[in-house]
Write a protein that holds these residues in place. Sequence first.
Motif, short mmCIF file in Angstrom:
data_model
loop_
_atom_site.label_atom_id
_atom_site.label_comp_id
_atom_site.label_asym_id
_atom_site.label_seq_id
_atom_site.Cartn_x
_atom_site.Cartn_y
_atom_site.Cartn_z
N MET A 1 -19.09 -4.26 54.34
CA MET A 1 -20.20 -3.34 54.41
C MET A 1 -20.90 -3.52 55.76
SD MET A 1 -23.64 -3.17 52.04
CE MET A 1 -22.78 -2.67 50.58
N PRO A 2 -21.13 -2.45 56.50
CA PRO A 2 -21.79 -2.57 57.81
C PRO A 2 -23.25 -3.00 57.66
CG PRO A 2 -21.25 -0.26 57.33
CD PRO A 2 -20.74 -1.09 56.20
N ARG A 3 -23.71 -3.73 58.66
CA ARG A 3 -25.09 -4.20 58.68
C ARG A 3 -26.04 -3.04 58.95
NH1 ARG A 3 -28.91 -5.90 62.23
NH2 ARG A 3 -27.74 -5.48 64.10
N THR A 4 -27.16 -3.02 58.26
CA THR A 4 -28.18 -2.01 58.49
C THR A 4 -28.91 -2.35 59.77
OG1 THR A 4 -28.45 -1.70 56.12
CG2 THR A 4 -30.22 -0.87 57.54
N PRO A 5 -28.92 -1.44 60.76
CA PRO A 5 -29.63 -1.74 62.01
C PRO A 5 -31.12 -1.97 61.78
CG PRO A 5 -28.31 0.28 62.20
CD PRO A 5 -28.31 -0.13 60.76
N HIS A 6 -31.67 -2.88 62.54
CA HIS A 6 -33.11 -3.16 62.53
C HIS A 6 -33.60 -3.64 61.17
CE1 HIS A 6 -32.82 -1.20 66.33
NE2 HIS A 6 -32.56 -0.04 65.79
N ALA A 7 -32.77 -4.43 60.49
CA ALA A 7 -33.17 -4.94 59.18
C ALA A 7 -33.05 -6.45 59.08
CB ALA A 7 -32.34 -4.27 58.08
N SER A 8 -32.83 -7.13 60.21
CA SER A 8 -32.74 -8.58 60.15
C SER A 8 -34.11 -9.15 59.78
CB SER A 8 -32.31 -9.15 61.51
OG SER A 8 -33.35 -9.02 62.46
N ILE B 1 -34.95 -8.94 70.86
CA ILE B 1 -35.32 -7.88 69.91
C ILE B 1 -36.24 -6.88 70.60
CG2 ILE B 1 -36.51 -7.32 67.75
CD1 ILE B 1 -35.62 -10.11 66.73
N LEU B 2 -37.24 -7.38 71.33
CA LEU B 2 -38.16 -6.48 72.04
C LEU B 2 -37.40 -5.62 73.04
CD1 LEU B 2 -41.14 -8.94 72.70
CD2 LEU B 2 -41.13 -6.98 71.14
N MET B 3 -36.47 -6.21 73.77
CA MET B 3 -35.70 -5.44 74.76
C MET B 3 -34.83 -4.38 74.08
SD MET B 3 -34.65 -8.16 77.74
CE MET B 3 -34.01 -9.41 76.66
N ARG B 4 -34.18 -4.76 72.99
CA ARG B 4 -33.32 -3.81 72.27
C ARG B 4 -34.14 -2.64 71.72
NH1 ARG B 4 -30.58 -7.35 69.99
NH2 ARG B 4 -31.85 -7.72 68.16
N LEU B 5 -35.28 -2.94 71.11
CA LEU B 5 -36.11 -1.87 70.56
C LEU B 5 -36.67 -0.97 71.67
CD1 LEU B 5 -38.06 -3.84 67.79
CD2 LEU B 5 -36.13 -2.28 67.48
N THR B 6 -36.97 -1.56 72.82
CA THR B 6 -37.46 -0.77 73.95
C THR B 6 -36.36 0.15 74.47
OG1 THR B 6 -39.03 -2.50 74.55
CG2 THR B 6 -38.48 -0.90 76.26
N GLU B 7 -35.15 -0.38 74.61
CA GLU B 7 -34.01 0.43 75.08
C GLU B 7 -33.72 1.59 74.14
OE1 GLU B 7 -30.85 -2.40 75.46
OE2 GLU B 7 -31.70 -3.29 77.28
N GLN B 8 -34.02 1.41 72.85
CA GLN B 8 -33.76 2.45 71.86
C GLN B 8 -34.97 3.35 71.64
OE1 GLN B 8 -32.51 -0.04 68.61
NE2 GLN B 8 -30.47 -0.31 69.47
N SER B 9 -35.96 3.23 72.50
CA SER B 9 -37.18 4.05 72.46
C SER B 9 -37.96 3.89 71.16
CB SER B 9 -36.86 5.53 72.71
OG SER B 9 -36.29 5.69 73.98
#
Length: 107
Positions: free
Chosen positions: A1-8, A45-53
């Motif tokens: 089952m694929p991981r749900t993004p942004h749910a860690s 995490i902050l960088m990833r969320l920023t890159e994803q707007s």
Amino acid sequence: MPRTPHASPQTLRLFEALMKDPTTWRYGYDLSRETGLASGTLYPILMRLTEQSLLEAVWEPSDQPGRPPRHTYRLTGDGVALAKVRLSEAAAKADRRPTAVKIVRPA
């Protein structure tokens, strides 16, 4: 089952902290202290969320001479919407977890 993004668990802790006041600009150091996340976990995490707007990040100049500017962060509208969804999903999942039941045998 694929991981749900942004749910860690770490991302959810960050979302919880940011959702206390989504319009307020927050320093990474303050977020680290509030969430208990180490910088090596938090900043990716902050960088990833920023890159994803999902987060806005701006440089804030220091008010003290000789100190470097610092990044501040806040959720975008899309970030607020996603945070609400992920936090409500996590809460619903927690509510569905079975609780331990103690079996008492008659003497």
